[in-house]
Enzyme design. Structure first.
Site: not given
Ligand code: NAP
Length: 412
Positions: A277, A301
């Site tokens: 994150d 991804d």
């Protein structure tokens, strides 16, 4: 099937994994579905012309068409014929347009299947801004990274069972009775395997890339603060691999702080890690501090598409799936079926993937010509509809005309 012609020779790979590319290599191509044929026709012309311009006819690709997707289904009754997989192995290097993923019927994505059957364990996505491309960033020129995303493990391994199925219930009972972990009734269950072997070969390739291209850092991106024995292990195994196999060439970020006063020694690659994150924030706020990123499958991804958006979106983003033997270069967008046959969409993703492919083959001069030709075309605001609608004063051209414009800008 169109074959490579009489003069074509196979690329070979020796026991150490070294690739030998003849002057007339047979390269496989999968045209792709939907807009694939338009995009492929444009891309093939650009790649052939760049090779001619770079080597004056002493090198030439012998293209070999391989069937997959809707064209394969129509001709053979199969979405991915065994022959195609065999030919891909034989070709060693191939390129593909986008393929339809049939919805329903339990069929897996053809792209995921190809990665798994050919063991193409590294999804490689360079992310670099091309001057003139519209971007949401104030300074898109600061983004210049290559993402190495693990392709075969993690939640993408496809090990999962639907809620209420016999398998899910059996797994739930096992977890509760044997492991002391009792899940809610009617839970779907997925398994997230990540191995030392899978991590090491991915991180090894990422560090080798940084070394080969003089890139100053490799960042291991993970969510190891929460998933300690998968994502946390990815981080740990990555650092261990760097220390064991690249001790001469690497230094960790902690060592840079503790031993070198915050300044990395000249010529050493800094190995660092970031929690996923935080990495998304860093990619927006301090992109210039990141060069090669090594990531597990799912994080990679998300991250590679987000990074592509920072420099102009998927229509411009090249990609490759690479294993120890084979490499498959590909469009990163889908088939955009509503534009099929209209000669409209942007072929840049496949053209730039083709440049990556030429570089992978060692045909660096031709790769640079493709990139330069494309950059000049876009910087002169000659673009397809997708970019034209975001740019002031653009000249909107068709897919084939975009290729023509690149061809005119290849050599001078
Ligand atoms: P998509 O084909 O990527 O299209 C979504 C939108 O992206 C298009 O409507 C278009 O936007 C834009 N776009 C895509 N390619 C473009 C290009 N070359 N130039 C300019 N704009 C482009 O995604 P999808 O509609 O979700 O998927 C369609 C099929 O492709 C599905 O079967 C899917 O499974 C498959 N797929 C294949 C791959 C692959 O082979 N690697 C990857 C993703 C999806 P606008 O409408 O705004 O013009």
């Amino acid at each position: 099937m169109q074959t490579g012609g009489n003069e074509g020779q196979w690329i070979t790979v020796d026991e150490d994994g070294r690739m030998h590319v003849p002057d007339r290599p047979i390269i496989g191509f999968i045209e792709g579905d939907g807009t694939g044929p338009d995009i492929w026709a444009a891309s093939q012309r650009v790649l052939d012309a760049a090779v001619r311009a770079a080597y004056g006819g002493t090198k030439e690709i012998q293209w070999m068409e391989l069937l997959a997707g809707e064209k394969a289904l129509a001709q053979t009754g199969k979405w991915l014929p065994d022959q195609t997989v065999q030919d891909l192995r034989r070709c060693v290097v191939a390129i593909k347009g986008p393929l339809t993923t049939p919805v329903g019927g339990g069929m897996r994505s053809l792209n995921v299947t190809l990665r798994q059957v050919l063991d193409l364990y590294a999804c490689v996505r360079p992310v670099r801004w091309i001057r003139g491309v519209p971007s949401p960033m104030k300074h898109p020129e600061k983004v210049n990274m290559v993402v190495f995303r693990e392709n075969t493990e993690d939640l993408y391994a496809g090990i999962e069972w639907p809620a209420g199925s016999k398998e899910a219930e059996k797994m739930r009972a096992f977890l509760c009775e044997e492991m002391g972990v009792c899940l809610r009734e009617h839970s779907g269950i997925g398994v997230k395997p990540m191995s030392r072997f899978g991590t090491e070969r991915l991180v090894r390739r990422a560090i080798q890339h940084a070394l080969r291209h003089g890139m100053p850092s490799v960042t291991l991106v993970h969510k190891g603060n929460i998933m300690k024995y998968t994502e946390g292990a990815f981080r740990q195994w990555g650092y261990e691999l760097a220390a064991r196999e690249f001790a001469e060439n690497t230094v960790t970020e902690d060592e840079v702080t503790a031993r070198f006063g915050g300044q990395a020694p000249a010529g050493k690659i800094v190995i660092k890690d970031r929690i996923a994150d935080a990495m998304f924030q860093q990619a927006l706020l301090r992109p210039e501090e990141y060069h090669v990123l090594a990531t597990p499958n799912l994080n990679g991804d998300y991250l590679s598409d987000a990074l592509a958006a920072q420099v102009g979106g998927l229509g411009m983003a090249p990609g490759a799936n690479i294993g120890d033997r084979c490499a498959l270069f590909e469009a990163t967008h889908g088939t955009a079926p509503k534009y099929a046959g209209l000669d409209k969409v942007n072929p840049a993703s496949v053209i730039l993937s083709g440049a990556m492919m030429l570089e992978h083959m060692g045909w660096v001069e031709a790769a640079r010509l493709v990139e330069k030709g494309l950059e000049r075309t876009v910087s002169e605001k000659i673009v397809t509809y997708d970019l034209a609608r975001q740019m002031d004063g653009a000249r909107e051209v068709k897919c084939s005309q975009f290729a023509d414009a690149i061809l005119e800008r290849l050599s001078d």
